[in-house]
Design a protein around this motif. Structure first.
Motif, PDB file in Angstrom:
ATOM      1  N   ARG A  19      81.149 118.293  70.130  1.00 48.71           N
ATOM      2  CA  ARG A  19      81.557 116.853  70.819  1.00 48.71           C
ATOM      3  C   ARG A  19      82.851 117.203  71.631  1.00 48.71           C
ATOM      4  N   ALA A  21      86.221 114.812  72.271  1.00 50.20           N
ATOM      5  CA  ALA A  21      86.500 113.511  71.673  1.00 50.20           C
ATOM      6  C   ALA A  21      87.921 112.934  72.406  1.00 50.20           C
ATOM      7  N   PRO A  22      88.022 112.794  73.704  1.00 48.74           N
ATOM      8  CA  PRO A  22      89.394 112.521  74.271  1.00 48.74           C
ATOM      9  C   PRO A  22      89.635 110.968  73.658  1.00 48.74           C
ATOM     10  N   SER A  23      91.080 110.939  73.615  1.00 49.77           N
ATOM     11  CA  SER A  23      91.405 109.388  73.480  1.00 49.77           C
ATOM     12  C   SER A  23      91.793 109.140  74.955  1.00 49.77           C
ATOM     13  N   ASP A  55      88.121 108.277  71.402  1.00 52.03           N
ATOM     14  CA  ASP A  55      88.779 108.019  70.339  1.00 52.03           C
ATOM     15  C   ASP A  55      89.674 106.923  70.710  1.00 52.03           C
ATOM     16  N   TYR A 193      93.460 107.760  62.582  1.00 50.19           N
ATOM     17  CA  TYR A 193      92.770 108.586  63.227  1.00 50.19           C
ATOM     18  C   TYR A 193      91.976 109.470  62.411  1.00 50.19           C
ATOM     19  N   THR A 197      87.957 110.316  62.371  1.00 52.50           N
ATOM     20  CA  THR A 197      87.483 111.530  62.818  1.00 52.50           C
ATOM     21  C   THR A 197      86.651 112.093  61.762  1.00 52.50           C
ATOM     22  N   ARG A 211      88.421 122.130  70.079  1.00 49.08           N
ATOM     23  CA  ARG A 211      89.650 121.261  70.439  1.00 49.08           C
ATOM     24  C   ARG A 211      91.120 122.033  70.365  1.00 49.08           C
ATOM     25  N   LEU A 215      95.974 120.675  67.499  1.00 49.68           N
ATOM     26  CA  LEU A 215      95.136 119.817  66.470  1.00 49.68           C
ATOM     27  C   LEU A 215      94.942 120.602  65.357  1.00 49.68           C
ATOM     28  N   LYS A 252      98.685 114.285  79.282  1.00 49.10           N
ATOM     29  CA  LYS A 252      97.879 113.246  79.994  1.00 49.10           C
ATOM     30  C   LYS A 252      98.756 112.050  80.476  1.00 49.10           C
TER      31      LYS A 252
HETATM   32  N1  GLU Z   1      91.467 112.060  70.272  1.00 48.96           N
HETATM   33  C1  GLU Z   1      92.081 113.377  70.166  1.00 48.96           C
HETATM   34  C2  GLU Z   1      92.847 113.585  71.266  1.00 48.96           C
HETATM   35  O1  GLU Z   1      92.570 113.335  72.648  1.00 48.96           O
HETATM   36  C3  GLU Z   1      91.376 114.515  69.974  1.00 48.96           C
HETATM   37  C4  GLU Z   1      90.559 114.384  68.868  1.00 48.96           C
HETATM   38  C5  GLU Z   1      89.694 115.882  68.222  1.00 48.96           C
HETATM   39  O2  GLU Z   1      89.395 116.489  69.091  1.00 48.96           O
HETATM   40  O3  GLU Z   1      89.719 115.815  67.099  1.00 48.96           O
HETATM   41  O4  GLU Z   1      93.887 114.202  71.423  1.00 48.96           O
END
Ligand code: GLU
Length: 311
Positions: A19, A21-23, A55, A193, A197, A211, A215, A252
């Motif tokens: 996956r 999973a961008p915010s 996210d 979060y 997650t 990722r 993180l 970003k």
């Molecule tokens: N949503 C988080 C972000 O954009 C990343 C989450 C993840 O990949 O676990 O920084």
């Protein structure tokens, strides 16, 4: 024990699934795009499904149009995802059910420590702050006190939290001293979060989380929640970050080095894929190719080897 319907929802692993999973806090920059590309490659090379999850629970941080730009940038680079787009904001019911079950089972406690107070007592800058447990054994209700609601913390069981890392040594942290009781619902009422997650990795059957290495420190708390839910954590690929010419990580929010500014510099999608692949020494500098061509040319072993060298 969670109710049976939740147990079923959280145990849905079938085959390989990755996956991204961008915010939606801004336009994806080159570093985010490279993470997406690598995540897509790792999943596709294993014949798996690649999901796109937005996210977007932290509403004040969301930016208008960020989601649209994320979708169009991924499409432009040929990074097509499987199934419908997933938004965490549309899955609040699932997270809330898990939270209620944990609270009913006595696994949560209300915490009234403010961030400010914790910052004052926490480790020097740079070290990950572990919650010192001030409210763990304090008799306190769940209602407001002095106009403030408590946050809800998970009472971690003692022991070691382990997970598998594909590019580095496996994670291995002592729950009590290196992770600490995780906030699952914030004092402002937002679902945290880490909760969303962890629930999603299980409920979506994710096998590979790719990722940025920024993180890595989120992994202990997330694995703690998954273990609490009797779930098997995915394997993790924490990638090196893309640094700018001054050696700073891209952000970003600064809006720099997105696909729009790269296109202003004359770089089309093939050139951007080439730039990202060349940054990993997968292709010579100046190459132009599509994501599909890169996929054809690459193998999982080779990708893992170049990533390991850089991690
Ligand atoms: N949503 C988080 C972000 O954009 C990343 C989450 C993840 O990949 O676990 O920084």
């Amino acid at each position: 024990m969670l109710p049976e319907h939740l147990q079923r929802q959280l145990a849905c692993r079938r085959g390989n699934r990755g996956r991204f999973a961008p915010s939606p806090t801004g336009r994806l920059h080159l570093g985010n795009l490279r993470t997406a590309l690598i995540s897509w490659l790792i999943t596709r090379l294993q014949g798996g499904e690649w999901l796109l999850r937005i996210d977007d629970l932290d509403i004040p941080r969301n930016r208008p149009n960020a989601e649209d730009s994320i979708l169009s940038d991924l499409r432009c680079l040929g990074l097509e995802w499987d199934g419908p787009l997933i938004r965490q904001s549309e899955r609040r019911g699932l997270y809330a059910s898990v939270l209620s079950a944990l609270r009913r089972n006595g696994r949560l406690y209300p915490c009234r420590c403010s961030r400010r107070m914790l910052a004052d007592v926490s480790a020097p800058h740079g070290a990950t702050a572990v919650y010192p447990g001030f409210c763990r054994n304090r008799a306190s209700g769940w209602g407001a006190e002095q106009g403030r609601l408590p946050s809800w913390r998970l009472r971690l069981r003692p022991g070691v939290l382990g997970w598998s890392e594909q590019l580095a040594e496996h994670g291995n942290l002592a729950a009590e001293t290196e992770v600490g009781d995780v906030v699952l619902r914030r004092a402002d009422g937002f679902l945290a979060y880490h909760l969303a997650t962890a629930v999603d990795e299980l409920a979506l059957g994710i096998t590979d989380v790719v990722r940025g290495c920024d993180l890595w420190s989120a992994t202990g708390p997330q694995v703690a929640v998954m273990r609490e839910l009797d779930g098997e954590p995915p394997q993790y690929w924490h990638l090196p970050l893309w640094l700018d010419e001054q050696g700073q990580r891209l952000s970003k929010r600064d809006g720099g080095l997105g696909l729009d500014s790269l296109s202003d510099q004359g770089l089309d999608a093939a050139a951007v894929v080439g730039l990202m692949a060349a940054s990993l020494q997968l292709v010579p500098p100046g190459s132009r190719l599509s994501s599909g061509e890169l996929l054809q040319d690459c193998s999982l072993d080779r990708l893992q080897a170049v990533l390991c060298r850089r991690a």
